[in-house]
Scaffold this motif. Sequence first.
Motif, PDB file in Angstrom:
ATOM      1  N   GLU A 139       1.397  -3.825  15.137  1.00 31.46           N
ATOM      2  CA  GLU A 139       1.964  -3.960  13.799  1.00 31.46           C
ATOM      3  C   GLU A 139       1.833  -2.640  13.069  1.00 31.46           C
ATOM      4  OE1 GLU A 139       2.390  -7.908  11.648  1.00 31.46           O
ATOM      5  OE2 GLU A 139       0.244  -7.653  11.935  1.00 31.46           O
ATOM      6  N   TYR A 140       2.796  -2.346  12.215  1.00 34.74           N
ATOM      7  CA  TYR A 140       2.819  -1.058  11.526  1.00 34.74           C
ATOM      8  C   TYR A 140       2.557  -1.200  10.032  1.00 34.74           C
ATOM      9  CZ  TYR A 140       4.165   0.720  15.999  1.00 34.74           C
ATOM     10  OH  TYR A 140       4.159   1.047  17.329  1.00 34.74           O
ATOM     11  N   GLY A 141       1.743  -2.205   9.693  1.00 36.42           N
ATOM     12  CA  GLY A 141       1.379  -2.390   8.295  1.00 36.42           C
ATOM     13  C   GLY A 141       0.265  -3.413   8.221  1.00 36.42           C
ATOM     14  N   GLY A 142      -0.174  -3.727   6.995  1.00 34.78           N
ATOM     15  CA  GLY A 142      -1.242  -4.696   6.823  1.00 34.78           C
ATOM     16  C   GLY A 142      -2.580  -4.120   7.217  1.00 34.78           C
ATOM     17  N   ALA A 143      -3.477  -4.980   7.655  1.00 39.37           N
ATOM     18  CA  ALA A 143      -4.853  -4.557   7.910  1.00 39.37           C
ATOM     19  C   ALA A 143      -5.018  -3.846   9.257  1.00 39.37           C
ATOM     20  CB  ALA A 143      -5.781  -5.755   7.830  1.00 39.37           C
ATOM     21  N   TYR A 156      -4.573   3.082   4.594  1.00 38.57           N
ATOM     22  CA  TYR A 156      -5.506   1.960   4.404  1.00 38.57           C
ATOM     23  C   TYR A 156      -6.054   1.851   2.986  1.00 38.57           C
ATOM     24  CZ  TYR A 156      -8.881   5.744   5.008  1.00 38.57           C
ATOM     25  OH  TYR A 156      -9.569   6.908   4.871  1.00 38.57           O
ATOM     26  N   HIS A 159      -4.945  -1.117   0.444  1.00 37.17           N
ATOM     27  CA  HIS A 159      -5.021  -2.541   0.837  1.00 37.17           C
ATOM     28  C   HIS A 159      -5.280  -3.471  -0.349  1.00 37.17           C
ATOM     29  CE1 HIS A 159      -4.494  -1.904   5.033  1.00 37.17           C
ATOM     30  NE2 HIS A 159      -5.726  -1.532   5.344  1.00 37.17           N
ATOM     31  N   GLY A 162      -2.267  -4.529  -1.827  1.00 38.17           N
ATOM     32  CA  GLY A 162      -1.296  -5.110  -0.896  1.00 38.17           C
ATOM     33  C   GLY A 162      -0.221  -4.127  -0.473  1.00 38.17           C
ATOM     34  N   TRP A 163      -0.555  -2.850  -0.483  1.00 32.95           N
ATOM     35  CA  TRP A 163       0.423  -1.806  -0.141  1.00 32.95           C
ATOM     36  C   TRP A 163       0.001  -1.134   1.156  1.00 32.95           C
ATOM     37  CZ3 TRP A 163       0.939   3.385   0.949  1.00 32.95           C
ATOM     38  CH2 TRP A 163       2.199   3.966   0.756  1.00 32.95           C
ATOM     39  N   SER A 164       0.846  -1.187   2.143  1.00 31.41           N
ATOM     40  CA  SER A 164       0.581  -0.496   3.406  1.00 31.41           C
ATOM     41  C   SER A 164       1.887  -0.420   4.172  1.00 31.41           C
ATOM     42  CB  SER A 164      -0.471  -1.238   4.235  1.00 31.41           C
ATOM     43  OG  SER A 164       0.094  -2.423   4.754  1.00 31.41           O
ATOM     44  N   SER A 165       1.846   0.195   5.315  1.00 30.73           N
ATOM     45  CA  SER A 165       2.935   0.317   6.296  1.00 30.73           C
ATOM     46  C   SER A 165       3.664   1.644   6.170  1.00 30.73           C
ATOM     47  CB  SER A 165       3.969  -0.828   6.212  1.00 30.73           C
ATOM     48  OG  SER A 165       4.886  -0.623   5.160  1.00 30.73           O
ATOM     49  N   ALA A 167       6.818   1.842   6.508  1.00 35.75           N
ATOM     50  CA  ALA A 167       8.014   1.554   5.715  1.00 35.75           C
ATOM     51  C   ALA A 167       7.768   1.804   4.232  1.00 35.75           C
ATOM     52  CB  ALA A 167       8.433   0.098   5.941  1.00 35.75           C
ATOM     53  N   ALA A 168       6.600   1.387   3.740  1.00 38.63           N
ATOM     54  CA  ALA A 168       6.302   1.499   2.310  1.00 38.63           C
ATOM     55  C   ALA A 168       6.258   2.958   1.861  1.00 38.63           C
ATOM     56  CB  ALA A 168       4.984   0.804   2.000  1.00 38.63           C
ATOM     57  N   ALA A 171       9.858   4.050   1.577  1.00 33.86           N
ATOM     58  CA  ALA A 171      10.532   3.285   0.516  1.00 33.86           C
ATOM     59  C   ALA A 171      10.146   3.848  -0.850  1.00 33.86           C
ATOM     60  CB  ALA A 171      10.169   1.801   0.614  1.00 33.86           C
ATOM     61  N   VAL A 223      10.854  -4.108   3.504  1.00 35.48           N
ATOM     62  CA  VAL A 223      10.189  -3.653   2.289  1.00 35.48           C
ATOM     63  C   VAL A 223      11.315  -3.167   1.378  1.00 35.48           C
ATOM     64  CG1 VAL A 223       8.513  -2.060   1.278  1.00 35.48           C
ATOM     65  CG2 VAL A 223       8.119  -2.954   3.580  1.00 35.48           C
TER      66      VAL A 223
ATOM     67  N   CYS B  69       8.126  -0.344  -4.485  1.00 38.47           N
ATOM     68  CA  CYS B  69       8.701  -1.027  -3.327  1.00 38.47           C
ATOM     69  C   CYS B  69       8.134  -2.433  -3.290  1.00 38.47           C
ATOM     70  CB  CYS B  69       8.476  -0.268  -2.018  1.00 38.47           C
ATOM     71  SG  CYS B  69       6.780  -0.180  -1.444  1.00 38.47           S
ATOM     72  N   THR B  70       8.924  -3.341  -2.761  1.00 32.44           N
ATOM     73  CA  THR B  70       8.553  -4.757  -2.770  1.00 32.44           C
ATOM     74  C   THR B  70       8.593  -5.309  -1.354  1.00 32.44           C
ATOM     75  OG1 THR B  70       9.232  -5.095  -5.048  1.00 32.44           O
ATOM     76  CG2 THR B  70       9.270  -7.038  -3.619  1.00 32.44           C
ATOM     77  N   PHE B  71       7.478  -5.852  -0.934  1.00 34.83           N
ATOM     78  CA  PHE B  71       7.332  -6.340   0.444  1.00 34.83           C
ATOM     79  C   PHE B  71       7.979  -7.708   0.596  1.00 34.83           C
ATOM     80  CE2 PHE B  71       4.144  -3.189  -0.207  1.00 34.83           C
ATOM     81  CZ  PHE B  71       4.045  -2.522   1.007  1.00 34.83           C
ATOM     82  N   GLU B  72       8.900  -7.799   1.540  1.00 33.95           N
ATOM     83  CA  GLU B  72       9.470  -9.096   1.926  1.00 33.95           C
ATOM     84  C   GLU B  72       8.825  -9.533   3.237  1.00 33.95           C
ATOM     85  OE1 GLU B  72      11.739 -10.871   0.234  1.00 33.95           O
ATOM     86  OE2 GLU B  72      12.310  -9.404  -1.305  1.00 33.95           O
ATOM     87  N   TYR B  75       2.966  -8.479   5.694  1.00 34.09           N
ATOM     88  CA  TYR B  75       2.056  -7.730   6.563  1.00 34.09           C
ATOM     89  C   TYR B  75       0.614  -8.258   6.504  1.00 34.09           C
ATOM     90  CZ  TYR B  75       5.515  -3.985   7.337  1.00 34.09           C
ATOM     91  OH  TYR B  75       6.607  -3.258   7.707  1.00 34.09           O
ATOM     92  N   TYR B  76       0.255  -8.930   5.406  1.00 30.17           N
ATOM     93  CA  TYR B  76      -1.133  -9.403   5.264  1.00 30.17           C
ATOM     94  C   TYR B  76      -1.301 -10.888   5.632  1.00 30.17           C
ATOM     95  CZ  TYR B  76      -2.104  -4.874   3.169  1.00 30.17           C
ATOM     96  OH  TYR B  76      -2.251  -3.525   2.961  1.00 30.17           O
ATOM     97  N   LEU B  80      -1.106 -12.827   0.464  1.00 30.91           N
ATOM     98  CA  LEU B  80      -0.418 -12.533  -0.796  1.00 30.91           C
ATOM     99  C   LEU B  80       0.890 -13.311  -0.867  1.00 30.91           C
ATOM    100  CD1 LEU B  80      -0.823  -8.664  -0.485  1.00 30.91           C
ATOM    101  CD2 LEU B  80      -2.275 -10.199  -1.837  1.00 30.91           C
ATOM    102  N   TRP B  84       6.182  -9.401  -2.521  1.00 35.06           N
ATOM    103  CA  TRP B  84       5.006  -8.796  -3.137  1.00 35.06           C
ATOM    104  C   TRP B  84       5.386  -7.431  -3.740  1.00 35.06           C
ATOM    105  CZ3 TRP B  84       0.610 -10.311  -4.895  1.00 35.06           C
ATOM    106  CH2 TRP B  84      -0.399  -9.375  -5.181  1.00 35.06           C
TER     107      TRP B  84
END
Lengths: 407, 137
Positions: A139-143, A156, A159, A162-165, A167-168, A171, A223, B69-72, B75-76, B80, B84
């Motif tokens: 996976e390329y995001g999250g924890a 990291y 977190h 709730g921002w990671s990846s 893509a983010a 974006a 995202v 940016c808004t997560f669709e 990832y978590y 959440l 998000w």
Amino acid sequence: MSEFSFARTPPASREMSCKAAIVGIGETDYHDDYKAQRARAPGYQAPEVEELATRAFERAIADAGIDRKDIDGLACSFTYGGPPPDAMANLLGLSPRYSIANGNIMAGPLPAVCAAIAEGKADTVAMVYSVASRAIGREYGGATYGSGEGAPTSYYYYHPWGWSSQAAHWAMMFNYFANRYGATERDLGAVAKQVRDHAALNPNAVMQKPITIDDYMASRYIVRPFHLFDLCLVNDGAVCLIVTKDDIAKAMDNVPVHVAGWGESRVTKSKLQAMVKERLRLQMEDSAQQMFGMAGMTLADVQHFGCYDASTMHLVNQVEGFGFTPPGTGFDFCKDGQMGIDGRMPTNTDGGNLSGSYMHGWSQVVEAVRQLRGEAGPRQVRDARVAMTSLVQTDQSHPILYVRGDA
Amino acid sequence: MMVEKRTSRTLGTGHDTFWEWCGKGELRLQRCASCDHMQWPAGASCENCGSTDFGWEAMSGRGKVVSWCTFERDYYHGLLPMPWNTILVELEEGPLFISNPKGFTWQDVTPDMPVKVAFIDCEDDAGPFRLPVFEKA
């Protein structure tokens, strides 16, 4: 091992320019392997790093027209883990005098091997890269990322918000850019479409079915404002490059592709500022200056460009950042067809990471070699003699310059 | 009082002090006593000069939204609510701060929209903490 164990890039110096050449290339069957993985027919077995690497290696030595006993160096780049170099050498039937674990993504490995050859550590090196990203459910995001893995802080640190990846990152860059220059989602779509059009000319690209901008707009958001087609593939595969001393290369059947220059530049502070507001332009400029200085060439010499496109914005940002088009004009450059085969700067002609294959910058090197040899078939850029690749990460830039070696 | 569960903070030297100030309802960032560089994210040493001698400077809490940016994609994995929303705030003092909007979404964002800091109650694996987010100013 994580993707953040970078190979050390040796300093760019005139003496190192064109001392080594790529004489063999091998890739796995990106398209067929991806299809098989999606279909999961009864009895299907997910590929493993060793098997993929071996397949790419056998093809590379066949392409180079050499025997494995001619190889005295092995460099292994396994992004998500793999055998140590001596074990891989055994698997491949090699007895190298020089063997190293060589980082993983194409940020340093090739310059490091060219320097080793120039320094006499080896004459002919097999560089093997292999990943089973999809097979292991990467996976390329999250924890996924924590602070102990050498990842950039931005992977990291946010977190709790709730921002990671990957893509983010791009974006955030895009929305900042869009405020300033007025770009839209349809503009992003034009980039996705252009790269897909290229992939349609590459029989080994994972995604070959053409898309329209309406298809792009109808695809799901990952995202926002990025849709599915803004983001690179996740697929399994391997690349092998055979790199040898310039005088050995001259005697071989393939037109050698010389590694003429490289550069490296990293952001050291205020990284969000450098990425979002400055769009890494200083790092691209600095690293390109090193590369062109080493090669004794200029931007005007470049005829083909391959960049690590984790996203559409990521691609446009490199086309702008290296100066192929002025700041803020990258999307117009694309929409005018200037990134196409007959455009002013043919870019990611194999479909890039977005539609071709996600090999962490290695497939871009293979495409540069094909183009300079004149073996790119329907996507061949006419009379291409000089090509450039780049891997720009969220906080660093690594460009490489290649010259067709029969001059 | 609603406490929101979040993915773990980075803790340790430097980071802990940042969160302690947040606990008191104050947004404070590191200012290097040696080279004057203001640093965010926090760290054990100065990213500019390597010094470990910091002051903690109070921010005004005011800033503007310069990106979002808004997560669709989740990832978590269910932690959440989706979609998000995240925003990038340029603090009045200069640093860029990734955060969440409070009381608005990406659809309300206008270029350089003024915002001010607010603190919400959260918890992660290390326990309860107060998280700086931003509402319309």
